[in-house]
Design an enzyme around this catalytic site. Structure first.
Site, PDB file in Angstrom:
ATOM      1  CE1 TYR A 270      33.975  38.921  47.295  1.00  0.00           C
ATOM      2  CE2 TYR A 270      33.764  40.626  45.633  1.00  0.00           C
ATOM      3  CZ  TYR A 270      34.249  39.399  46.034  1.00  0.00           C
ATOM      4  OH  TYR A 270      35.036  38.666  45.190  1.00  0.00           O
TER       5      TYR A 270
ATOM      6  CE  LYS B  48      36.309  42.662  52.080  1.00  0.00           C
ATOM      7  NZ  LYS B  48      36.305  43.308  50.804  1.00  0.00           N
TER       8      LYS B  48
ATOM      9  CG  HIS C 168      34.299  41.590  37.887  1.00  0.00           C
ATOM     10  ND1 HIS C 168      34.346  40.228  37.962  1.00  0.00           N
ATOM     11  CD2 HIS C 168      35.134  41.932  36.865  1.00  0.00           C
ATOM     12  CE1 HIS C 168      35.166  39.758  37.048  1.00  0.00           C
ATOM     13  NE2 HIS C 168      35.665  40.776  36.375  1.00  0.00           N
TER      14      HIS C 168
ATOM     15  N   PRO D  19      41.360  33.677  52.161  1.00  0.00           N
ATOM     16  CG  PRO D  19      42.194  32.351  50.425  1.00  0.00           C
ATOM     17  CD  PRO D  19      42.122  32.443  51.917  1.00  0.00           C
TER      18      PRO D  19
HETATM   19  C1  PHB Z   1      41.736  35.529  42.899  1.00  0.00           C
HETATM   20  O1  PHB Z   1      42.860  35.038  43.069  1.00  0.00           O
HETATM   21  O2  PHB Z   1      41.397  36.003  41.797  1.00  0.00           O
HETATM   22  C2  PHB Z   1      40.767  35.550  44.021  1.00  0.00           C
HETATM   23  C3  PHB Z   1      41.120  35.029  45.252  1.00  0.00           C
HETATM   24  C4  PHB Z   1      40.199  35.047  46.291  1.00  0.00           C
HETATM   25  C5  PHB Z   1      38.938  35.592  46.076  1.00  0.00           C
HETATM   26  C6  PHB Z   1      38.594  36.117  44.856  1.00  0.00           C
HETATM   27  C7  PHB Z   1      39.507  36.097  43.818  1.00  0.00           C
HETATM   28  O3  PHB Z   1      38.027  35.592  47.092  1.00  0.00           O
END
Ligand code: PHB
Ligand code: APR
Length: 394
Positions: free
Chosen positions: A387, A299, A74, A295
């Site tokens: 990020y 990270k 991505h 989450p």
């Molecule tokens: C995911 O589970 O795909 C996920 C979780 C937290 C994020 C981004 C993706 O910040």
């Protein structure tokens, strides 16, 4: 029974398994002790955002083949608020870096297969692991495996047993400090059998709370909505979840959430946590055993990878060059990156969620921050560099 190894590793999550593989590459012997079954380890659903540095390391170690085939790269994310989506072009803002979406349990399958393929010791269903004499030159782990009680003598112990593990308790309270914050909300996460609704992840702020649209595969999508952390999942029917997702993600321009059957749902608590230092004597903590992030910044796994990379490097310097300095610096080295990620995750969380006690002023602050982040190149670069992940030697 007595056994011996150079590094006793507790926990076969991303941290423990990757550490074992990094050490094996340098000819350092280890045993990985995991309390759950292989099936459980490989089936646990967690996040799936891999930073560029994590991806590069897995490829360099010959572990990237399936990730490169099945994962998706991505180059941007969307921040959505007030019914409008704003793209943060990660790759353009970070000189060509990107993230890869590849579920954590798939990473784990690759790591387990690699470890077993090498003939390395990896024991599942280990019970009653206990640490002894970690502040001596001969630390030991006692455990039970297949009804046999074992004393494992080690040169070093790596505590890679996650937030609920035992290793952290071997750090005396008198020398350690805990920093923690729990958030007054959780995430309700679902897996939905549907095609992707967007090419990139959507982080959405709305009056009704945060939501996130992520993906697992062309047929399976992962989505989250902010909820009460004490809520019971049984209270949320599939219809309620869909209605809430649609309400929070609604846009002025036409956009549609593509929907399908929900095949899994659960509620996760949100917490920030760090223990300092991350080492005591010959015990070194890595990954979730030492720190937790909410989450929102994606990270957790990446921090675990950075820790074990430093630890493997320090142990290699010890065995090959009789150097102690990197081991002594381990905690300080890791904590610099850990606190950066703690701040980033807290910042993303604070910007994107509704707080139960927020007032109109607080909401205006969030809007102002969101607006600045999408309108200012400097602010967007700051989000993007965090990020996609700071360099591993940050
Ligand atoms: C995911 O589970 O795909 C996920 C979780 C937290 C994020 C981004 C993706 O910040
Ligand atoms: N004995 C042996 N193994 C244990 C014990 C114990 N007493 N306690 C816990 N474990 C195991 C768990 O069953 C788990 O498989 O340790 C492993 C820890 O793995 P994770 O929790 O995945 O932690 P870590 O390897 O640090 O990975 C951090 O992965 O789990 C995510 O959210 C986490 O994304 C973060 C990253």
């Amino acid at each position: 029974m007595n056994k011996r190894t150079q590094v006793g590793i507790i926990g076969a999550g991303p941290a423990g398994l990757l550490l074992a593989l990094l050490l094996a590459r340098e000819g350092i012997d280890s045993i990985v002790l995991e309390k759950r079954s292989r099936k459980d380890v490989e089936a646990t659903i967690r996040a799936g955002v891999l930073e560029q540095g994590t991806v590069d390391l897995l490829i360099e170690m010959g572990l990237g083949e399936r990730m490169q085939r099945e994962g998706s790269v991505h180059h941007g994310i969307e921040l959505r608020f007030d019914g409008v989506g704003h793209r943060i072009p990660l790759t353009e803002l970070t000189n060509g870096h990107a993230i890869t979406l590849y579920p954590q349990h798939e990473v784990l399958k690759d790591l387990v297969a690699a470890r077993l393929g090498q003939g390395g010791e990896l024991l599942f269903n280990v019970e009653h692991a206990q640490l002894f004499d970690v502040n001596s030159s001969q630390p030991r782990i006692h455990y039970t495996h297949e009804h046999e009680t074992v004393e494992l003598q080690c040169d070093f112990i790596a505590g890679c047993d996650g937030f609920h593990g035992v290793s952290r308790t071997a750090l005396p309270q008198s020398i350690s400090t805990i920093f923690t914050r729990s958030y007054p909300f959780g995430w309700l996460g679902i897996l939905m059998q549907a095609p992707p609704s967007a090419d990139e992840l959507i982080y959405a702020y709305s009056e009704r709370g945060f939501s996130l649209v992520s993906t697992r595969s062309p047929e399976l999508q992962r989505m989250y909505i902010q909820c009460d952390p004490h809520d019971h999942i049984a209270r949320w029917s599939d219809e309620m979840i869909l209605e809430e997702l649609q309400a929070r993600l609604t846009t002025i321009d036409p956009w549609q959430l593509r929907i399908g059957p929900i095949i899994q749902k659960s509620i996760l608590a949100m917490r920030s946590f760090v223990i300092e230092p991350m080492q005591y004597g010959r015990l070194f903590l890595a990954g979730d055993a030492a720190h937790i992030v909410p989450p929102t910044g994606a990270k957790g796994l990446n921090l675990a990878v950075a820790d074990v990379r430093h630890l493997a490097h320090a142990l290699t310097a010890f065995y090959q060059k009789q150097r102690n300095d990197l081991l002594e610096a381990y905690s300080a080295t890791c904590l610099r990156r850990v606190w950066r990620a703690e701040h980033f995750s807290w910042w993303m969380t604070s910007m994107l969620h509704r707080f139960p006690d927020d007032d109109p002023f607080q909401q205006r602050m969030q809007r102002a921050q969101l607006d600045y982040t999408v309108r200012s190149r400097a602010a967007a670069i700051s989000l993007a560099e965090n990020y996609i992940g700071l360099p591993l030697d940050w």
